[in-house]
Write a protein that holds these residues in place. Structure first.
Motif, mmCIF file in Angstrom:
data_model
loop_
_atom_site.group_PDB
_atom_site.id
_atom_site.type_symbol
_atom_site.label_atom_id
_atom_site.label_comp_id
_atom_site.label_asym_id
_atom_site.label_seq_id
_atom_site.Cartn_x
_atom_site.Cartn_y
_atom_site.Cartn_z
ATOM 1 N N ASN A 159 14.927 37.383 -24.712
ATOM 2 C CA ASN A 159 15.007 36.151 -23.918
ATOM 3 C C ASN A 159 16.450 35.735 -23.667
ATOM 4 O OD1 ASN A 159 12.305 35.226 -23.274
ATOM 5 N ND2 ASN A 159 11.992 34.935 -25.466
ATOM 6 N N ALA A 160 17.288 35.869 -24.691
ATOM 7 C CA ALA A 160 18.699 35.498 -24.561
ATOM 8 C C ALA A 160 19.410 36.383 -23.550
ATOM 9 C CB ALA A 160 19.398 35.595 -25.919
ATOM 10 N N LYS A 220 18.528 35.518 -19.973
ATOM 11 C CA LYS A 220 19.113 34.258 -19.518
ATOM 12 C C LYS A 220 20.614 34.382 -19.238
ATOM 13 C CE LYS A 220 15.791 31.287 -21.932
ATOM 14 N NZ LYS A 220 15.596 30.316 -23.035
ATOM 15 N N SER A 221 21.199 35.514 -19.603
ATOM 16 C CA SER A 221 22.633 35.712 -19.387
ATOM 17 C C SER A 221 22.929 35.896 -17.904
ATOM 18 C CB SER A 221 23.128 36.923 -20.170
ATOM 19 O OG SER A 221 22.677 38.126 -19.566
ATOM 20 N N ASN A 222 24.202 35.873 -17.554
ATOM 21 C CA ASN A 222 24.616 36.011 -16.161
ATOM 22 C C ASN A 222 24.872 37.458 -15.755
ATOM 23 O OD1 ASN A 222 24.563 33.193 -15.690
ATOM 24 N ND2 ASN A 222 26.601 32.964 -16.609
ATOM 25 N N LYS A 266 21.337 43.904 -18.282
ATOM 26 C CA LYS A 266 20.423 43.233 -19.221
ATOM 27 C C LYS A 266 19.397 44.242 -19.749
ATOM 28 C CE LYS A 266 20.464 38.854 -16.632
ATOM 29 N NZ LYS A 266 19.591 37.894 -15.913
ATOM 30 N N ASP A 282 10.371 37.854 -15.569
ATOM 31 C CA ASP A 282 11.750 37.825 -15.083
ATOM 32 C C ASP A 282 11.903 38.674 -13.826
ATOM 33 O OD1 ASP A 282 14.590 36.910 -16.017
ATOM 34 O OD2 ASP A 282 14.848 39.000 -15.379
ATOM 35 N N THR A 342 13.034 37.244 -10.224
ATOM 36 C CA THR A 342 14.202 37.793 -9.536
ATOM 37 C C THR A 342 13.843 38.257 -8.136
ATOM 38 O OG1 THR A 342 15.148 38.525 -11.644
ATOM 39 C CG2 THR A 342 16.010 39.553 -9.649
#
Length: 218
Positions: free
Chosen positions: A35-36, A39-41, A47, A191, A195
């Protein structure tokens, strides 16, 4: 603690098996990490690379692959392969796979002939030498793999993506891992769909902007 029996003191020891608790804690940590990362850029490909490496490390398999169905649902794309830097056999296996896919017609992916994919259910293959399920069976045997896990991720009766895992030693079927992949697959699918919707919306505004520019203000 101490107990007394027939006027004699005895030391009573209790041993508690923490295996399940340990597994549960590690699973929670992995899901939190997934999850972390999402959520990153970072770019989605980056990812995904990090996530697959963490899943590989957790599972104990030597190679972890991620295949993604295109938005039209007509073709599977080979996205990520995670393996140890020192694993020459996996590196060669992945390279051979990529080269094989390049030879496929644009409208036909090698995985369309892949039985577990068609069945759309997890397949834990205990012994690669005794199965005909894998389209890359000969290459997998050559690489020294013994066990494989194919895990399709299905939503609304449609295949969105799937995980492939290979091990150079025999691995006993792990229901906990299968359940964990179900949870991670669900997170990834959400996700991916999010996206794709954002990209479609961005494309819509690009087209709308171009149309306005061509038409000009009244």
């Amino acid at each position: 603690f101490e107990v007394q029996f027939k006027e004699k003191d005895f030391l009573l020891l209790t041993v508690e098996d923490q295996t399940e608790t340990y597994k549960s804690t590690n699973q929670q940590r992995l899901i939190q990490s997934v999850n972390a990362h999402l959520k990153s850029n970072n770019q989605f490909s980056e990812k995904l690379r990090v996530i697959m490496e963490e899943i590989r490390n957790y599972s104990g398999f030597d190679l972890a692959e991620f295949w993604l169905m295109n938005h039209a649902g007509s073709n599977l794309n080979y996205e990520v392969a995670a393996y140890s830097e020192n694993d020459a056999a996996s590196k060669e296996f992945v390279h051979a796979t990529v080269e094989l896919l390049k030879l496929q017609p644009k409208d036909q992916n090698v995985s369309e002939k892949y039985t577990p994919y068609l069945r759309q259910q997890p397949d834990w293959i205990d012994d690669i030498n005794e199965t005909t399920l894998l389209i890359r069976n000969a290459a997998a045997i050559k690489a020294g793999y013994k066990t494989a896990l194919v895990f399709p991720v299905i939503t609304a009766n449609k295949l969105v993506c799937y995980f492939n895992f290979y091990s150079n030693k025999k691995v006993v079927k792990d229901e906990h891992l299968i359940q964990l992949l179900s949870g991670i697959g669900y997170i990834l699918v959400n996700d991916i769909e999010k996206t794709r919707k954002e990209l479609m919306l961005d494309r819509f505004f690009e087209i709308t902007s171009d149309f306005i520019t061509i038409a000009g203000p009244d």
